[in-house]
Write a protein that holds these residues in place. Structure first.
Motif, PDB file in Angstrom:
ATOM      1  N   PRO A  32       0.818  -1.228   0.000  1.00 50.40           N
ATOM      2  CA  PRO A  32       0.000   0.000   0.000  1.00 50.40           C
ATOM      3  C   PRO A  32       0.849   1.274   0.000  1.00 50.40           C
ATOM      4  CG  PRO A  32      -0.681  -1.507   1.751  1.00 50.40           C
ATOM      5  CD  PRO A  32       0.613  -2.036   1.209  1.00 50.40           C
ATOM      6  N   SER A  33       0.198   2.365  -0.358  1.00 50.99           N
ATOM      7  CA  SER A  33       0.865   3.669  -0.385  1.00 50.99           C
ATOM      8  C   SER A  33      -0.177   4.764  -0.447  1.00 50.99           C
ATOM      9  CB  SER A  33       1.778   3.773  -1.607  1.00 50.99           C
ATOM     10  OG  SER A  33       2.156   5.118  -1.827  1.00 50.99           O
ATOM     11  N   LEU A  34       0.107   5.887   0.170  1.00 50.57           N
ATOM     12  CA  LEU A  34      -0.665   7.104  -0.050  1.00 50.57           C
ATOM     13  C   LEU A  34       0.210   8.131  -0.765  1.00 50.57           C
ATOM     14  CD1 LEU A  34      -3.138   8.921   2.287  1.00 50.57           C
ATOM     15  CD2 LEU A  34      -1.365  10.216   1.122  1.00 50.57           C
ATOM     16  N   ARG A  35       1.305   8.544  -0.104  1.00 44.73           N
ATOM     17  CA  ARG A  35       2.164   9.610  -0.620  1.00 44.73           C
ATOM     18  C   ARG A  35       2.858   9.230  -1.925  1.00 44.73           C
ATOM     19  NH1 ARG A  35       1.105  10.190   4.432  1.00 44.73           N
ATOM     20  NH2 ARG A  35       1.220   7.945   4.310  1.00 44.73           N
ATOM     21  N   THR A  36       3.447   8.045  -1.958  1.00 46.60           N
ATOM     22  CA  THR A  36       4.242   7.663  -3.123  1.00 46.60           C
ATOM     23  C   THR A  36       3.366   7.578  -4.367  1.00 46.60           C
ATOM     24  OG1 THR A  36       5.706   6.463  -1.644  1.00 46.60           O
ATOM     25  CG2 THR A  36       5.858   5.943  -3.985  1.00 46.60           C
ATOM     26  N   ARG A  66       7.349  -0.640  -5.867  1.00 44.40           N
ATOM     27  CA  ARG A  66       7.386  -0.752  -4.403  1.00 44.40           C
ATOM     28  C   ARG A  66       7.260  -2.224  -4.061  1.00 44.40           C
ATOM     29  NH1 ARG A  66       4.451   2.666   0.315  1.00 44.40           N
ATOM     30  NH2 ARG A  66       6.263   3.928  -0.221  1.00 44.40           N
ATOM     31  N   GLU A  84      10.447   2.089  -2.755  1.00 41.73           N
ATOM     32  CA  GLU A  84      10.698   1.530  -1.419  1.00 41.73           C
ATOM     33  C   GLU A  84      10.770   0.020  -1.457  1.00 41.73           C
ATOM     34  OE1 GLU A  84       8.387   2.756   2.044  1.00 41.73           O
ATOM     35  OE2 GLU A  84       9.590   1.477   3.350  1.00 41.73           O
ATOM     36  N   HIS A 139      14.665   3.588   0.591  1.00 46.12           N
ATOM     37  CA  HIS A 139      13.584   4.432   0.058  1.00 46.12           C
ATOM     38  C   HIS A 139      14.232   5.709  -0.490  1.00 46.12           C
ATOM     39  CE1 HIS A 139       9.711   5.972  -0.679  1.00 46.12           C
ATOM     40  NE2 HIS A 139       9.153   5.868   0.514  1.00 46.12           N
ATOM     41  N   GLN A 162      12.262   8.977  -0.783  1.00 48.52           N
ATOM     42  CA  GLN A 162      12.078   9.657   0.505  1.00 48.52           C
ATOM     43  C   GLN A 162      13.337  10.425   0.878  1.00 48.52           C
ATOM     44  OE1 GLN A 162       8.950   9.105   2.272  1.00 48.52           O
ATOM     45  NE2 GLN A 162       9.631  11.020   3.160  1.00 48.52           N
ATOM     46  N   CYS A 190       8.737  10.394   7.714  1.00 49.82           N
ATOM     47  CA  CYS A 190       8.336  10.118   6.327  1.00 49.82           C
ATOM     48  C   CYS A 190       6.830  10.008   6.166  1.00 49.82           C
ATOM     49  CB  CYS A 190       9.015   8.838   5.857  1.00 49.82           C
ATOM     50  SG  CYS A 190       8.521   7.368   6.798  1.00 49.82           S
ATOM     51  N   LEU A 191       6.114   9.713   7.260  1.00 52.11           N
ATOM     52  CA  LEU A 191       4.676   9.409   7.240  1.00 52.11           C
ATOM     53  C   LEU A 191       4.426   8.127   6.432  1.00 52.11           C
ATOM     54  CD1 LEU A 191       3.179  12.994   6.698  1.00 52.11           C
ATOM     55  CD2 LEU A 191       3.741  11.873   8.867  1.00 52.11           C
ATOM     56  N   PRO A 192       3.451   7.317   6.778  1.00 48.32           N
ATOM     57  CA  PRO A 192       2.431   7.550   7.795  1.00 48.32           C
ATOM     58  C   PRO A 192       3.003   7.439   9.208  1.00 48.32           C
ATOM     59  CG  PRO A 192       2.224   5.318   6.954  1.00 48.32           C
ATOM     60  CD  PRO A 192       3.285   5.984   6.128  1.00 48.32           C
ATOM     61  N   ARG A 209       8.147  15.285  -1.737  1.00 52.94           N
ATOM     62  CA  ARG A 209       8.144  14.041  -2.521  1.00 52.94           C
ATOM     63  C   ARG A 209       7.759  14.360  -3.965  1.00 52.94           C
ATOM     64  NH1 ARG A 209       7.367   9.057  -0.116  1.00 52.94           N
ATOM     65  NH2 ARG A 209       7.693   8.347  -2.256  1.00 52.94           N
TER      66      ARG A 209
HETATM   67  N1   CP Z   1       6.444   7.920   2.993  1.00 51.01           N
HETATM   68  C1   CP Z   1       5.817   7.092   2.140  1.00 51.01           C
HETATM   69  O1   CP Z   1       6.448   6.416   1.314  1.00 51.01           O
HETATM   70  O2   CP Z   1       4.461   7.119   2.234  1.00 51.01           O
HETATM   71  P1   CP Z   1       3.497   6.043   1.558  1.00 51.01           P
HETATM   72  O3   CP Z   1       3.827   4.705   2.172  1.00 51.01           O
HETATM   73  O4   CP Z   1       2.096   6.514   1.880  1.00 51.01           O
HETATM   74  O5   CP Z   1       3.762   6.019   0.083  1.00 51.01           O
END
Ligand code: CP
Length: 355
Positions: free
Chosen positions: A46-50, A110, A142, A146, A149, A290-292, A318
Motif C-alpha cells: 500500500p501507499s498514499l504519498r508515493t 514498491r 521503497e 527508500h 524519501q 516520512c509518514l504515515p 516528494r
Molecule cells: N512515505 C511514504 O512512502 O508514504 P506512503 O507509504 O504513503 O507512500
C-alpha cells in the motif's frame, strides 16, 4: 542503463542537481517536458504519498502514469529465476518487465521485504530482477531503501537549515505496535551522511542497530563528506543540541521473522516517543517523519502540531523531488525524445517544447 535504485550509486553533486531542479519545479509545477511519455507504477504494497505524488507529478510534467497492483487487479508476479511456476503467480518478471518496457519510458516498483529471512531480504532481489529484465530506467519506490524519501528529506533539510554540513541530525528509533521495515532508516543514514551531517543514531539497545552494510556505508560516506556517525542509547545525549530530529520505527534484525520475540524485545521502549520534553533539549530543531505516523505512539499530538514539525513539507517535497529525479533519469538515459537538461539544470525536450 541508469536506474534509481539507491542513492549509493549517485554522487552528492548529482543528487544536489536533482534537489536544485526540484526547487525550480516547486515554482513552476505544471510543465510539458514529458508530453507523450508514460511511467508504470507497480505497487506490491500500500501507499498514499508515493502513489499520489508520482501520479500527480507525471500529470504535471505532461506524462501518464499507469498504476498496477500485481495480485490485485493485475496478475501476480514471480520474481525468482528458474522457478516452476505452479503457485499463485501467473507471470514472470521477465515478461512483465519486457512488456512494460515496450509501453513505458520508466518503471517504478514498491516491494517491501518478506520479513522472513533478512539474509534473503537484504539482497533486494525483487527490484534487482526488475532492473535486470527492463530496458527502461527502474525507480525504487521503497524496498529495503527508500531513495525517493531521501530526496524529499534532504530537500526539506536544505529548505529549513540551508547548508546541511556539520548540522546535528538525530535519527531516533521509536516504538510501534509492529516491527517495521528498516528502509527509511537505512535511507536516512545514507542521505544525511552523503551530505556531511553529524548523525546521531538513537536506539534503545544494540539489537536495533541497522544492517552493517548501511552502518558501514554511512560511516564511510560521513568520513568522506566531513560529517560523522555516532550511535547512542542515551536519549538526552542524542537530543541535546540537535538541529534535526528524524523519527522512524523498525524491527530488530536479530529477531527478523520472529514477530513475537521482536515484540517482547521492543515492549520496554515505548518512552522513545518524540515529545515536547525531548524536543526542548534540542537546538530549536525541526522534527520530521516520512509518514504515515501513528500519533501518540511515535510522536505526540503536541509535536505533530508544533511549528517545528515539517513532516508535511517533506511529504510535499516528494512531489517536486520525484519530478526532478524523473526528468534527470530520462535525460541521463538519453531516450529518444526524452527530457534533456540544459546548463542551468532546467529540463527541455526534443519532442515537445517546454512551457
Ligand atoms: N512515505 C511514504 O512512502 O508514504 P506512503 O507509504 O504513503 O507512500
Amino acid at each position: 542503463m541508469q536506474h534509481f535504485l539507491t542513492t549509493e550509486h549517485y554522487r552528492r553533486e548529482q543528487l544536489q542537481q536533482m534537489l536544485d531542479l526540484a526547487a525550480q519545479l516547486r515554482q513552476t509545477p505544471v510543465r510539458n517536458d514529458l508530453a507523450g511519455r508514460s511511467i508504470a507504477l507497480l505497487f506490491l504494497n500500500p501507499s498514499l504519498r508515493t502513489r499520489a505524488s508520482f501520479e500527480i507529478g507525471a500529470f504535471q510534467l505532461g506524462a501518464h502514469a499507469v498504476v498496477l497492483e500485481p495480485g490485485k487487479g493485475a496478475w501476480g508476479i514471480e520474481f525468482a529465476p528458474g522457478v516452476v511456476m505452479d503457485g499463485d503467480a501467473e507471470e514472470h518478471i521477465a515478461e512483465v518487465a519486457g512488456v512494460l518496457s515496450r509501453y513505458c519510458d520508466a518503471i517504478a516498483l514498491r516491494a517491501f521485504p518478506q520479513f522472513l529471512d533478512w539474509s534473503e531480504d537484504r539482497q533486494d532481489k525483487v527490484i534487482r530482477a526488475l532492473a535486470a529484465h527492463a530496458s527502461v530506467p527502474v525507480i525504487n519506490m521503497e524496498t529495503i531503501v527508500h531513495p525517493c524519501q531521501e530526496l524529499a528529506m534532504m530537500r526539506t533539510i536544505q529548505d529549513h537549515l540551508g547548508v546541511p554540513d556539520q548540522r546535528k541530525f538525530v535519527l531516533t528509533w521509536t516504538w510501534h505496535p509492529r516491527g517495521l521495515n528498516t528502509a527509511v532508516a537505512n535511507s536516512a543514514l545514507l542521505m544525511a551522511s552523503k551530505f556531511g551531517m553529524d548523525i546521531t543514531l538513537l536506539i534503545p539497545e544494540q539489537a536495533y542497530l541497522l544492517d552493517e552494510h548501511y552502518m558501514d556505508t554511512a560511516s564511510s560516506q560521513a568520513a568522506a563528506s566531513g560529517g560523522s556517525l555516532s550511535v547512542t542509547t542515551d536519549i538526552h545525549e542524542a537530543y541535546r543540541d540537535a538541529d534535526w530530529v528524524y523519527a522512524k520505527s523498525w524491527g530488530a534484525l536479530s529477531c527478523y521473522g520472529q514477530s513475537q520475540a521482536e515484540a517482547a524485545l521492543r515492549e520496554p521502549y515505548r518512552h522513545f516517543i518524540v515529545d515536547e520534553e525531548k524536543m526542548a533539549l534540542t537546538h530549536q530543531a525541526r522534527f520530521s517523519h516520512c509518514l504515515p505516523l501513528r500519533r501518540n505512539i511515535k510522536a505526540t499530538d503536541a509535536v505533530m502540531d508544533a511549528d517545528y514539525c515539517v513532516a508535511l513539507d517533506e511529504a510535499e517535497n516528494r512531489l517536486h523531488t520525484q519530478k526532478a529525479m524523473l526528468l534527470q533519469l530520462l535525460a541521463a538515459n538519453a531516450l529518444p525524445g526524452a527530457a534533456q537538461m540544459n546548463a542551468s539544470g532546467a529540463a527541455t525536450s526534443d519532442r515537445e517544447p517546454s512551457v
